[in-house]
Motif scaffolding. Structure first.
Motif, PDB file in Angstrom:
ATOM      1  N   THR A  73      -3.626   7.333  -3.197  1.00 17.82           N
ATOM      2  CA  THR A  73      -3.251   6.029  -2.662  1.00 17.82           C
ATOM      3  C   THR A  73      -3.135   5.059  -3.830  1.00 17.82           C
ATOM      4  N   SER A 130       0.851  -1.188   0.000  1.00 18.12           N
ATOM      5  CA  SER A 130       0.000   0.000   0.000  1.00 18.12           C
ATOM      6  C   SER A 130       0.886   1.237   0.000  1.00 18.12           C
ATOM      7  N   ASP A 137       0.719   5.533   0.125  1.00 20.16           N
ATOM      8  CA  ASP A 137      -0.048   6.750   0.374  1.00 20.16           C
ATOM      9  C   ASP A 137       0.883   7.936   0.202  1.00 20.16           C
ATOM     10  N   CYS A 138       0.395   8.987  -0.453  1.00 16.29           N
ATOM     11  CA  CYS A 138       1.214  10.174  -0.658  1.00 16.29           C
ATOM     12  C   CYS A 138       0.365  11.426  -0.496  1.00 16.29           C
ATOM     13  N   SER A 139       0.884  12.393   0.253  1.00 13.03           N
ATOM     14  CA  SER A 139       0.301  13.725   0.357  1.00 13.03           C
ATOM     15  C   SER A 139       1.380  14.713  -0.026  1.00 13.03           C
ATOM     16  N   SER A 149      -3.388  14.433  -2.779  1.00 13.34           N
ATOM     17  CA  SER A 149      -3.065  13.140  -2.163  1.00 13.34           C
ATOM     18  C   SER A 149      -3.607  12.014  -3.031  1.00 13.34           C
ATOM     19  N   ARG A 160       4.213   7.149   2.369  1.00 15.38           N
ATOM     20  CA  ARG A 160       4.204   5.929   3.172  1.00 15.38           C
ATOM     21  C   ARG A 160       4.063   4.730   2.271  1.00 15.38           C
TER      22      ARG A 160
END
Length: 140
Positions: free
Chosen positions: A105, A58, A60-62, A103, A136
């Protein structure tokens, strides 16, 4: 839910970047396990020494971007140098320099024998100032 490996990176330094440039991940905030690592300016997932690194990850990016001109600005996940389908976000700014938070995912699958993947986040076709990125990766 537990995981085998995780990596969290953040960069809060302002950086002026040209169109299509890689956004620097910054420094490691948290890391455990052996399947999510950093190599140079890329995140590397998987393991070529065993099949334990195969499976699902998985991501995740912001990211906060300040476009240099009025219009759209975007960020995209790249896996092994190719744009990853669906892992892109675009925002619009009516004023150059206004912060645009983005953001996304994604789920990345590694399969086969001794598989590794390099991950990057890049700007779209617009130049921008990056003021923040949090990234992440987790081996599910």
């Amino acid at each position: 839910m537990s995981c085998n490996s995780a990596l969290y990176m953040a960069n809060t330094s302002e950086q002026d970047l040209a169109a299509n440039a890689q956004i620097p991940f910054g420094s490691i905030g948290r890391r455990f396990g052996r399947f999510c690592n950093v190599q140079g300016s890329d995140v590397v997932i998987g393991d070529c020494c065993s099949k334990d690194g195969l499976g699902y990850y998985s991501v995740d990016c912001s990211v906060t971007l300040e476009p240099t001109a009025i219009g759209n600005v975007s960020a995209q996940l790249y896996v092994n140098g190719e744009p990853y389908p669906g892992a892109v976000q675009t925002g619009y700014s009516a004023v150059a320099g206004n912060p645009v938070p983005l953001s996304f995912t994604a789920t990345v699958r590694l399969f086969g024998c001794c598989n590794l993947a390099t991950l990057q986040v890049r700007l779209g076709d617009e130049a921008a100032t990056v003021t923040n990125i949090g990234f992440r990766g987790v081996k599910d």
